[in-house]
Design an enzyme around this catalytic site. Structure first.
Site, short mmCIF file in Angstrom:
data_model
loop_
_atom_site.label_atom_id
_atom_site.label_comp_id
_atom_site.label_asym_id
_atom_site.label_seq_id
_atom_site.Cartn_x
_atom_site.Cartn_y
_atom_site.Cartn_z
CG HIS A 1 102.92 63.04 -9.43
ND1 HIS A 1 104.18 63.49 -9.11
CD2 HIS A 1 102.07 64.06 -9.21
CE1 HIS A 1 104.08 64.75 -8.70
NE2 HIS A 1 102.81 65.12 -8.74
CB CYS B 1 130.33 87.69 -22.21
SG CYS B 1 131.59 88.32 -21.08
NE ARG C 1 82.43 67.37 -25.49
CZ ARG C 1 83.08 66.39 -26.11
NH1 ARG C 1 84.39 66.30 -26.02
NH2 ARG C 1 82.43 65.51 -26.83
CB THR D 1 126.67 89.37 -15.28
OG1 THR D 1 126.51 88.36 -16.27
CG2 THR D 1 126.35 90.73 -15.89
CG ASN D 2 129.33 84.36 -14.91
OD1 ASN D 2 128.12 84.43 -14.95
ND2 ASN D 2 130.05 83.77 -15.87
NE ARG E 1 134.30 81.72 -19.10
CZ ARG E 1 132.97 81.65 -19.25
NH1 ARG E 1 132.45 80.92 -20.23
NH2 ARG E 1 132.17 82.30 -18.44
CD GLU F 1 135.50 89.48 -15.61
OE1 GLU F 1 135.03 88.35 -15.51
OE2 GLU F 1 136.69 89.72 -15.84
#
Ligand code: PEP
Ligand code: MG
Length: 836
Positions: free
Chosen positions: A423, A796, A77, A732-733, A530, A710
């Site tokens: 697959h 955020c 095995r 952080t965008n 938003r 920002e």
């Protein structure tokens, strides 16, 4: 040759405890032996030995067999480090040859001896000699099988047990090194150099002389693999061996007493009791739910192996929670046992069964969950689509190892060919990716880039489809999807995670529906609402446009007067749903022209609605258009240029707050700030509105004013800004966009090239750039804190739901992260893992 000799290790209760180099199965077998379970004699080969064998080292099979009884048959095995990484299949009955066949026929009967030999010849043919397994199809006669083998190989079937064992070991060792085996396990998280151990075990025969007592083989587990609930499941087949039935005449029995037919419990009650005891012992001492593979030979019970019960993510949560509830493991360990990403499976969407759907075909349901996305026909296109953050469905005739990268980033996979073990299906299940395979009635034309359905419809790259990996349905467009049901175990686990973690998790939610979702996933508030998303509904849009078009202050005031009650109702609904949890509302952010029509038809409609000449509408829209709108009049710049908008929003927020029952302090957030004065101006205005609302309503209330960091300048000048801001929330965008000078909307054109050529390790919009953007976060946090020690810090942007980015925020001492509602459970669990 300077080979190290192979050093097999006989597993005994007092042999040294196996380390990592023999693989998980060997280690587990040793634990079973130490627990005193009846395990047949077993020998383990370590990774180095198996690697040597794969690269041609000599194996003395005869010497290896000396560890066993002289006439023992053996099995081999695989024993990889993690059983989930797979490995070559087990081979049974090594040592069968003509002489033993004759001896066993005399001892156990001809049928049993034939079954044992037949099975060995079949596996040897397919997996060791690598001949077509169909060679023996239909042939049941041993002599015929041996003759067919000899005809094909030009040599007789090997009779020496030592040579048989050596060849089996070599074949299994080499199978592990194959390219597709490697890619498959790497897709499941195995490192490139993952090793394979092998376990040689004396066979306990599941076939025997019927007069000698019960013989057979089975597997048993004590929980359901799909839900994790306690339930005895498995199968037992008399006169059989291995995990499948062997030979005709086997009797499948129910395991537990069952009105539908005879059961193992009825037939061998003592034996069944022992099995249950062994199961309980394993659970308690191995601290895990195990599936036990057992053999009964002439009435005696043998335990061949035990593996972790295979489990869906849902079952994994239930099992971990039950183990902790029963005191087998501590709660923190239950929390640690669940990979945050696994929660995504639990959260899998389902196509709404009541929806009216436009099905364009179906295939085999190969991996559960429903997914919607745009059609892509290549792994490359899938990666490009992912870089644009656009969900896609990878459509292929069949998938090959080189498609795995594309599958990783797709929302789902659809193939024209293949079955449940293709697959595509295996990889998709490994990745927890919805997949439909074998949709053979579709016609995929690669050259033309088209997918033609049975009824002649032609779909192309970019068309949106939905695949349902739970039913196999293929649907045009974005089908309505149902959110999954979250059970008590899920809630308990996340409750424990909440008690352990030390960073807050809020949700980004703009609409009441998203707020409901945020509460359902137990977000501790809304970290970002938003508000622009509130203006896109048809009725409001017109009023918004009137406001934008107003020439005179009194016209603008009139339009805002009409927006006020609408906004008040929006906020009051959010406060009601969030029921006392904080709600952080961001004042209007995007440039005004985003609310205006872009084409002539739209302008004409607007001209009619506003009673203005088309030319005037067109001129106004032209005047508002910007060359670089993301760096133009948006965010706080808009707030300063057209102050009435923020005043209206602030009034709506405060009026909603005093109306409602909730005790929450509303939070008002200013977007796209880069200078202290911007904050001062807006703060003065909003403080004024708050004072007015207090005096008009006679109600006292508090609010918190904060700033979104920002722009790089806001991070650098966070000290100035903190003078007027009670909290800083890092967007952080935009911060990533501005730090790199990299357009959020256009980066997709080259992100793929950048990542594949190693310029960026990852798309910085998905994974926080710790070095650059991260440094700005650290600087902003430090400078903000220096001025206001109790300032509340958070993230955020999209990064708020990514475990590595959460780790960064936690290290930087942030109070919370905020992410889309669906990522909230993952963030809660990931945050707990960090704190343990
Ligand atoms: C941000 O910029 O990180 C942010 C959260 O705001 P938006 O994505 O709305 O620009
Ligand atoms: Mg932003």
């Amino acid at each position: 040759k300077d080979q190290k000799p192979i050093e097999p290790l006989l597993i005994t209760p007092d042999a040294p405890v196996l380390g990592g180099v023999h693989g998980g199965r060997a280690k587990c077998l040793q634990r079973l032996v130490r627990l005193g379970l009846p395990v047949p004699p077993t020998v383990a080969l370590d990774f180095a030995a198996v690697r040597g064998i794969a690269s041609g080292a000599y194996v003395d099979g005869g010497a290896l067999l000396e560890a066993f009884a002289p006439d023992a048959l053996v099995s081999v095995r695989p024993s990889s480090e993690d059983p989930d990484w797979g490995g070559p299949g087990t081979i049974l009955n090594i040592g069968m040859n003509d002489a033993r066949h004759a001896a066993l026929a005399a001892r156990l009967g001809r049928g049993a001896a034939d079954a044992l030999y037949r099975r060995f010849i079949q596996s040897y043919t397919a997996h060791v000699a690598r001949l077509d397994p169909d060679l023996h199809s239909g042939a049941g006669d041993i002599r015929e099988m041996l003759a067919a083998f000899e005809a094909e190989m030009d040599e007789p079937f090997p009779q020496s047990p030592g040579r048989q064992l050596a060849e089996v070991l070599r074949a299994m060792a080499q199978a592990w090194e194959g390219t597709s085996a490697r890619l498959l396990r790497q897709a499941k998280g195995a490192p490139p150099d993952a090793g394979l151990g092998l376990v040689v075990q004396a066979m306990a025969l599941g076939v025997g002389d019927p007069a000698g007592g019960e013989s057979g083989a089975g597997v048993i587990q004590f929980v359901s693999s799909s839900t994790g609930e306690p339930r005895v499941t498995g199968r037992y087949l008399g006169q059989s061996q291995g995990r499948e039935a062997l030979g005709a005449g086997g009797r499948a029995l129910y395991l537990t007493r069952d009105p539908r037919g005879p059961s193992l419990e009825d037939l061998c009650p003592d034996l069944f009791d022992s099995l249950q005891d062994h199961g309980l012992l394993c659970r308690r001492r191995l601290r895990e739910e195990m599936q036990i593979e057992f053999v009964i030979h002439h009435g005696a019970l043998w335990i061949l192996d035990a593996v972790r019960v295979r489990r869906s993510s849902r079952a994994a949560v239930r099992i971990a929670v039950d183990l902790a509830t029963d005191g087998v493991i501590p709660q923190f360990e239950a929390v640690l046992r669940i990979e945050p990403r696994a929660l995504n499976d639990l959260l899998h969407r389902q196509v709404d069964p009541d929806a009216v759907l436009d099905r364009f075909g179906n295939g085999i349901a190969a991996s559960p969950g429903a997914a919607t996305g745009r059609i892509v026909f290549s792994a490359r296109a899938a990666q490009a689509s992912a870089a644009r953050e656009e969900p896609c469905i990878l459509v292929r005739r069949e998938t090959k190892p080189e498609d795995v990268r594309g599958m990783h980033v797709s929302a789902g996979v659809l193939t024209e060919r293949g079955g449940v073990t293709s697959h595509a299906a295996m990889i998709a299940r490994g990745l927890g990716l919805p997949a439909v395979v074998g949709a053979s009635k579709l016609h995929l034309d690669h050259k033309a880039g088209t997918l033609t359905t049975e009824d002649g419809r032609v779909l192309g790259e970019g068309d949106v489809i939905t695949i349902d990996g739970s039913s196999g349905s293929l649907i045009t467009g974005a089908a309505p999807l149902l959110e999954p049901v979250l059970d008590d175990a899920f809630r308990s686990l996340l409750g424990w995670a909440d008690a352990l973690r030390d960073i807050g998790v809020r949700a980004n939610a703009d609409t009441p529906a998203e707020a409901v979702m945020a509460r359902r996933f137990e977000a501790e508030g809304i970290g970002l609402c938003r508000t622009e998303h509130m203006f896109f509904e048809e009725d409001r849009l017109t009023v918004m446009r009137e406001m934008i078009f107003a020439e005179r202050p009194e016209d603008r005031a009139a339009a805002l007067e009409r927006l006020l009650p609408v906004q008040r109702a929006d906020y009051s609904e959010l406060f009601r749903i969030m029921d006392g949890y904080p709600v952080c509302i961001r004042l209007l952010d995007p440039p005004l022209h985003e609310f205006l029509p872009a084409d002539r038809a739209g302008m004409l409609d607007l001209a009619r609605a506003l009673g203005l000449p088309l030319s005037q509408v067109a001129d106004r829209i032209a005047a508002l258009s910007e060359l670089n709108p993301m760096l133009g009049m948006r965010g706080v710049r808009l707030g300063i240029a057209v102050p009435e908008i923020y005043a209206m929003q602030a009034r709506a927020i405060f009026e909603a707050a005093v109306q409602g029952e909730s005790a929450a302090v509303p939070e008002v957030m200013i977007p796209l700030v880069s200078a202290r004065r911007e904050v001062e101006l807006v703060k003065a205005q909003i403080d004024g509105v708050a004072a007015a609302v207090r005096s008009e309503t006679g109600r006292a209330f508090d609010y918190r004013l904060g700033v979104m960091v920002e722009t790089p300048r806001a991070a650098l000048r966070a000290g100035d800004i903190a003078e007027s801001a009670m909290f800083l929330s890092f967007g952080t965008n935009d911060l990533t966009q501005m730090t790199y000078g990299l357009s959020r909307d256009d980066a997709g054109h080259f992100m793929n090239a950048y990542v594949s050529r190693g310029v960026f390790d990852e798309d910085p919009f998905l994974k926080l750039d710790m070095e650059g953007v991260g440094e700005l976060l650290s600087i902003g946090a430090a400078r903000g804190r220096a001025v206001r020690p109790d300032i509340i810090l958070s993230v955020c942007g999209e990064h708020g739901g990514d475990p590595d980015s959460i780790a960064f925020c936690r290290n930087a001492g942030f109070s919370y992260v905020s992410c889309s509602p669906f990522r909230v459970p993952l963030a809660r669990l990931a945050a707990a893992h960090l704190a343990i």
